[in-house]
Motif scaffolding. Structure first.
Motif, PDB file in Angstrom:
ATOM      1  N   PRO A  97       4.207 -13.962  42.086  1.00 42.94           N
ATOM      2  CA  PRO A  97       4.064 -13.814  43.535  1.00 42.94           C
ATOM      3  C   PRO A  97       4.612 -12.465  43.957  1.00 42.94           C
ATOM      4  CG  PRO A  97       5.828 -15.356  43.004  1.00 42.94           C
ATOM      5  CD  PRO A  97       5.130 -15.052  41.718  1.00 42.94           C
ATOM      6  N   ASP A  98       4.134 -11.944  45.087  1.00 43.76           N
ATOM      7  CA  ASP A  98       4.411 -10.540  45.383  1.00 43.76           C
ATOM      8  C   ASP A  98       5.879 -10.255  45.661  1.00 43.76           C
ATOM      9  OD1 ASP A  98       4.008  -9.877  48.835  1.00 43.76           O
ATOM     10  OD2 ASP A  98       4.069 -11.869  47.967  1.00 43.76           O
ATOM     11  N   GLY A  99       6.658 -11.238  46.106  1.00 44.37           N
ATOM     12  CA  GLY A  99       8.080 -10.986  46.305  1.00 44.37           C
ATOM     13  C   GLY A  99       8.758 -10.636  44.998  1.00 44.37           C
ATOM     14  N   CYS A 100       8.513 -11.431  43.980  1.00 45.85           N
ATOM     15  CA  CYS A 100       9.048 -11.182  42.639  1.00 45.85           C
ATOM     16  C   CYS A 100       8.474  -9.886  42.072  1.00 45.85           C
ATOM     17  CB  CYS A 100       8.737 -12.363  41.732  1.00 45.85           C
ATOM     18  SG  CYS A 100       9.246 -12.166  40.013  1.00 45.85           S
ATOM     19  N   ALA A 101       7.174  -9.689  42.236  1.00 44.02           N
ATOM     20  CA  ALA A 101       6.515  -8.514  41.664  1.00 44.02           C
ATOM     21  C   ALA A 101       6.983  -7.220  42.309  1.00 44.02           C
ATOM     22  CB  ALA A 101       5.003  -8.658  41.805  1.00 44.02           C
ATOM     23  N   ASN A 102       7.282  -7.245  43.608  1.00 41.67           N
ATOM     24  CA  ASN A 102       7.686  -6.032  44.313  1.00 41.67           C
ATOM     25  C   ASN A 102       9.151  -5.683  44.112  1.00 41.67           C
ATOM     26  OD1 ASN A 102       5.653  -4.653  46.260  1.00 41.67           O
ATOM     27  ND2 ASN A 102       5.179  -6.821  46.425  1.00 41.67           N
ATOM     28  N   TYR A 103      10.017  -6.685  44.152  1.00 39.12           N
ATOM     29  CA  TYR A 103      11.449  -6.406  44.244  1.00 39.12           C
ATOM     30  C   TYR A 103      12.244  -6.699  42.975  1.00 39.12           C
ATOM     31  CZ  TYR A 103       9.954  -6.341  49.079  1.00 39.12           C
ATOM     32  OH  TYR A 103       9.274  -6.061  50.231  1.00 39.12           O
ATOM     33  N   LEU A 104      11.635  -7.365  41.986  1.00 36.62           N
ATOM     34  CA  LEU A 104      12.357  -7.707  40.766  1.00 36.62           C
ATOM     35  C   LEU A 104      11.705  -7.143  39.502  1.00 36.62           C
ATOM     36  CD1 LEU A 104      13.119 -11.481  41.554  1.00 36.62           C
ATOM     37  CD2 LEU A 104      14.704  -9.557  41.753  1.00 36.62           C
ATOM     38  N   LEU A 105      10.418  -7.368  39.349  1.00 37.83           N
ATOM     39  CA  LEU A 105       9.764  -7.025  38.091  1.00 37.83           C
ATOM     40  C   LEU A 105       9.760  -5.531  37.757  1.00 37.83           C
ATOM     41  CD1 LEU A 105       6.740  -9.482  37.823  1.00 37.83           C
ATOM     42  CD2 LEU A 105       8.859  -9.469  36.506  1.00 37.83           C
ATOM     43  N   PRO A 106       9.664  -4.610  38.740  1.00 36.01           N
ATOM     44  CA  PRO A 106       9.682  -3.187  38.341  1.00 36.01           C
ATOM     45  C   PRO A 106      10.942  -2.803  37.571  1.00 36.01           C
ATOM     46  CG  PRO A 106       8.821  -3.401  40.555  1.00 36.01           C
ATOM     47  CD  PRO A 106       9.329  -4.760  40.178  1.00 36.01           C
ATOM     48  N   GLN A 107      12.109  -3.263  38.027  1.00 35.85           N
ATOM     49  CA  GLN A 107      13.352  -2.922  37.342  1.00 35.85           C
ATOM     50  C   GLN A 107      13.436  -3.623  35.987  1.00 35.85           C
ATOM     51  OE1 GLN A 107      12.703  -3.568  40.784  1.00 35.85           O
ATOM     52  NE2 GLN A 107      14.671  -4.482  41.263  1.00 35.85           N
ATOM     53  N   VAL A 108      13.048  -4.910  35.973  1.00 29.95           N
ATOM     54  CA  VAL A 108      13.120  -5.676  34.729  1.00 29.95           C
ATOM     55  C   VAL A 108      12.176  -5.102  33.681  1.00 29.95           C
ATOM     56  CG1 VAL A 108      12.687  -7.942  33.701  1.00 29.95           C
ATOM     57  CG2 VAL A 108      13.844  -7.778  35.909  1.00 29.95           C
ATOM     58  N   CYS A 109      10.960  -4.771  34.088  1.00 30.42           N
ATOM     59  CA  CYS A 109       9.984  -4.245  33.138  1.00 30.42           C
ATOM     60  C   CYS A 109      10.321  -2.814  32.707  1.00 30.42           C
ATOM     61  CB  CYS A 109       8.581  -4.298  33.744  1.00 30.42           C
ATOM     62  SG  CYS A 109       7.972  -5.993  33.918  1.00 30.42           S
ATOM     63  N   ALA A 110      11.000  -2.068  33.563  1.00 30.83           N
ATOM     64  CA  ALA A 110      11.446  -0.733  33.163  1.00 30.83           C
ATOM     65  C   ALA A 110      12.396  -0.825  31.973  1.00 30.83           C
ATOM     66  CB  ALA A 110      12.123  -0.034  34.328  1.00 30.83           C
ATOM     67  N   LYS A 111      13.290  -1.807  32.015  1.00 35.05           N
ATOM     68  CA  LYS A 111      14.230  -1.991  30.907  1.00 35.05           C
ATOM     69  C   LYS A 111      13.499  -2.462  29.643  1.00 35.05           C
ATOM     70  CE  LYS A 111      18.328  -2.463  28.974  1.00 35.05           C
ATOM     71  NZ  LYS A 111      17.969  -3.087  27.706  1.00 35.05           N
ATOM     72  N   ILE A 112      12.559  -3.395  29.796  1.00 37.83           N
ATOM     73  CA  ILE A 112      11.802  -3.871  28.630  1.00 37.83           C
ATOM     74  C   ILE A 112      11.001  -2.722  28.020  1.00 37.83           C
ATOM     75  CG2 ILE A 112       9.965  -5.421  27.868  1.00 37.83           C
ATOM     76  CD1 ILE A 112      10.880  -7.403  30.007  1.00 37.83           C
ATOM     77  N   SER A 113      10.408  -1.883  28.867  1.00 37.23           N
ATOM     78  CA  SER A 113       9.635  -0.731  28.375  1.00 37.23           C
ATOM     79  C   SER A 113      10.527   0.258  27.643  1.00 37.23           C
ATOM     80  CB  SER A 113       8.936  -0.027  29.542  1.00 37.23           C
ATOM     81  OG  SER A 113       7.956  -0.849  30.119  1.00 37.23           O
ATOM     82  N   GLU A 114      11.733   0.442  28.146  1.00 34.82           N
ATOM     83  CA  GLU A 114      12.676   1.356  27.487  1.00 34.82           C
ATOM     84  C   GLU A 114      13.059   0.840  26.102  1.00 34.82           C
ATOM     85  OE1 GLU A 114      17.153   3.234  28.261  1.00 34.82           O
ATOM     86  OE2 GLU A 114      16.110   2.117  29.843  1.00 34.82           O
ATOM     87  N   ASP A 115      13.249  -0.471  26.004  1.00 32.40           N
ATOM     88  CA  ASP A 115      13.621  -1.067  24.717  1.00 32.40           C
ATOM     89  C   ASP A 115      12.442  -1.136  23.748  1.00 32.40           C
ATOM     90  OD1 ASP A 115      16.172  -1.429  25.705  1.00 32.40           O
ATOM     91  OD2 ASP A 115      15.837  -3.533  26.270  1.00 32.40           O
ATOM     92  N   HIS A 116      11.213  -1.224  24.293  1.00 38.33           N
ATOM     93  CA  HIS A 116      10.027  -1.380  23.446  1.00 38.33           C
ATOM     94  C   HIS A 116       8.932  -0.425  23.937  1.00 38.33           C
ATOM     95  CE1 HIS A 116      11.929  -4.954  21.772  1.00 38.33           C
ATOM     96  NE2 HIS A 116      12.147  -5.358  22.993  1.00 38.33           N
ATOM     97  N   PRO A 117       9.039   0.857  23.602  1.00 36.13           N
ATOM     98  CA  PRO A 117       8.085   1.854  24.139  1.00 36.13           C
ATOM     99  C   PRO A 117       6.645   1.633  23.704  1.00 36.13           C
ATOM    100  CG  PRO A 117       9.520   2.816  22.450  1.00 36.13           C
ATOM    101  CD  PRO A 117      10.071   1.465  22.767  1.00 36.13           C
ATOM    102  N   GLY A 118       6.415   0.784  22.697  1.00 36.25           N
ATOM    103  CA  GLY A 118       5.044   0.524  22.273  1.00 36.25           C
ATOM    104  C   GLY A 118       4.312  -0.496  23.117  1.00 36.25           C
ATOM    105  N   LEU A 119       5.007  -1.096  24.078  1.00 38.98           N
ATOM    106  CA  LEU A 119       4.380  -2.092  24.950  1.00 38.98           C
ATOM    107  C   LEU A 119       3.636  -1.435  26.106  1.00 38.98           C
ATOM    108  CD1 LEU A 119       7.062  -4.913  25.403  1.00 38.98           C
ATOM    109  CD2 LEU A 119       4.859  -5.123  24.260  1.00 38.98           C
ATOM    110  N   GLU A 120       2.530  -2.026  26.479  1.00 37.47           N
ATOM    111  CA  GLU A 120       1.820  -1.662  27.712  1.00 37.47           C
ATOM    112  C   GLU A 120       1.942  -2.854  28.654  1.00 37.47           C
ATOM    113  OE1 GLU A 120      -2.753  -1.247  29.327  1.00 37.47           O
ATOM    114  OE2 GLU A 120      -2.338  -0.779  27.213  1.00 37.47           O
ATOM    115  N   ILE A 121       2.793  -2.715  29.679  1.00 32.80           N
ATOM    116  CA  ILE A 121       3.090  -3.835  30.569  1.00 32.80           C
ATOM    117  C   ILE A 121       2.264  -3.722  31.845  1.00 32.80           C
ATOM    118  CG2 ILE A 121       4.891  -5.021  31.872  1.00 32.80           C
ATOM    119  CD1 ILE A 121       6.918  -4.023  29.869  1.00 32.80           C
ATOM    120  N   GLN A 122       1.596  -4.813  32.204  1.00 29.21           N
ATOM    121  CA  GLN A 122       0.824  -4.884  33.445  1.00 29.21           C
ATOM    122  C   GLN A 122       1.433  -5.954  34.350  1.00 29.21           C
ATOM    123  OE1 GLN A 122      -3.151  -5.799  32.119  1.00 29.21           O
ATOM    124  NE2 GLN A 122      -3.559  -3.725  31.411  1.00 29.21           N
TER     125      GLN A 122
END
Length: 297
Positions: A97-122
């Protein structure tokens, strides 16, 4: 029958149209149609029925589906084993839902991307439920646990919401000392007939009957509150992103809701998906706690 045939079959079964399957596979719809026709001829069975909405699975297709999904799981597992346990790569789609997607997931996915640079997260932010059977997403965050479908569900965390308004709005309008005072204020909330989950019917718990400005997106509602359009229910974790917005009547109006992590049942066999789910779950719990701690008591 080879895996490429099964891959195309699964894409049509999930997309329900040749064009949707083609977009998923990166080929044109006519190619998908020819491949399905060839597969049906090879099997001597009609796998799909053409309906006004697109392609529906025929009885033979429904019997083939679990076998095709099992083949998909086996091949994915083999690829994971060859890559090794520490490497997470490939595409990973999260629906929320957009509340989670706007205010939580960007920060969480930034950390996951940093730990796993081979991932393409959508991140797919939509105010509705996601159909994991059709693979609209690999994982979904929901505001209530689904009651049907071949899914696995785990509770992520509780989160809190309060009535809030901008400082400018509160200064320019009558004081709010109790629920009765809300009658003289403009209210902001969801479009009533677009509330896709009863858990989102926040204003019903305040006793407010009329909404002056409404949207199907909580991010739009929060921007309207920031602009001084009225009062509305706001996620505490979103308030740090909205300077000038303050909570009111915190002793009288305080809501608690929960986020749930939803996966397709077959994905429990995938070590990759399990690791991604664990990273997402721990990240969301930590981020909700961090942002809510920033809000003044």
């Amino acid at each position: 029958m080879d895996w490429d045939d099964m891959r195309i079959f699964l894409a049509v079964a999930r997309g329900e149209t040749l064009s949707a399957a083609g977009r998923r596979l990166g080929v044109d719809a006519s190619t998908v149609g020819r491949r399905i026709a060839r597969l049906e001829q090879a099997l001597g069975a009609n796998l799909f029925l053409k309906a006004p909405q697109g392609y529906e699975l025929a009885p033979e297709g429904l019997r083939l589906l679990p076998h095709a999904e099992a083949a998909e799981i086996a091949l994915t597992g083999a690829a994971e084993a060859l890559r090794g346990q520490d490497e997470l790569t490939g595409q990973f789609r999260i629906g929320a839902p957009d509340g989670c997607a706007n205010y939580l997931l960007p920060q969480v996915c930034a950390k996951i991307s940093e730990d796993h640079p081979g991932l393409e997260i959508q991140i797919v932010a939509q105010p509705r439920l996601f159909n994991l059977t059709r693979r609209e997403a690999d994982l979904a965050v929901g505001v209530s646990p689904p009651q049907t479908g071949r899914l696995t569900v785990q509770k992520l965390t509780d989160y809190r919401l309060h009535l809030a308004g901008s400082r400018d709005y509160l200064a320019a309008h009558p004081p709010i000392r109790g629920r009765a005072d809300l009658k003289s204020h403009r209210m902001i909330g969801y479009i009533p007939d677009m509330i896709f989950d009863p858990e989102l019917d926040y204003l019903a718990e305040t006793g407010v009957e009329r909404v002056a400005l409404s949207s199907n997106a909580v991010s739009v509602q929060l921007q309207a509150i920031r602009a001084g359009a009225g009062l509305g229910i706001v996620h505490d974790f979103a308030i740090p992103f909205a300077p000038g917005v303050e909570r009111v009547l915190t002793d009288e109006i305080s809501l608690t809701r929960s986020f749930w992590l939803i996966r397709h049942a077959d994905d429990r066999h995938s070590a990759r998906m399990t690791r991604l789910a664990e990273a997402l779950a721990s990240g969301l719990r930590a981020e909700v706690a961090r942002l809510e701690a920033k809000v003044s008591p």
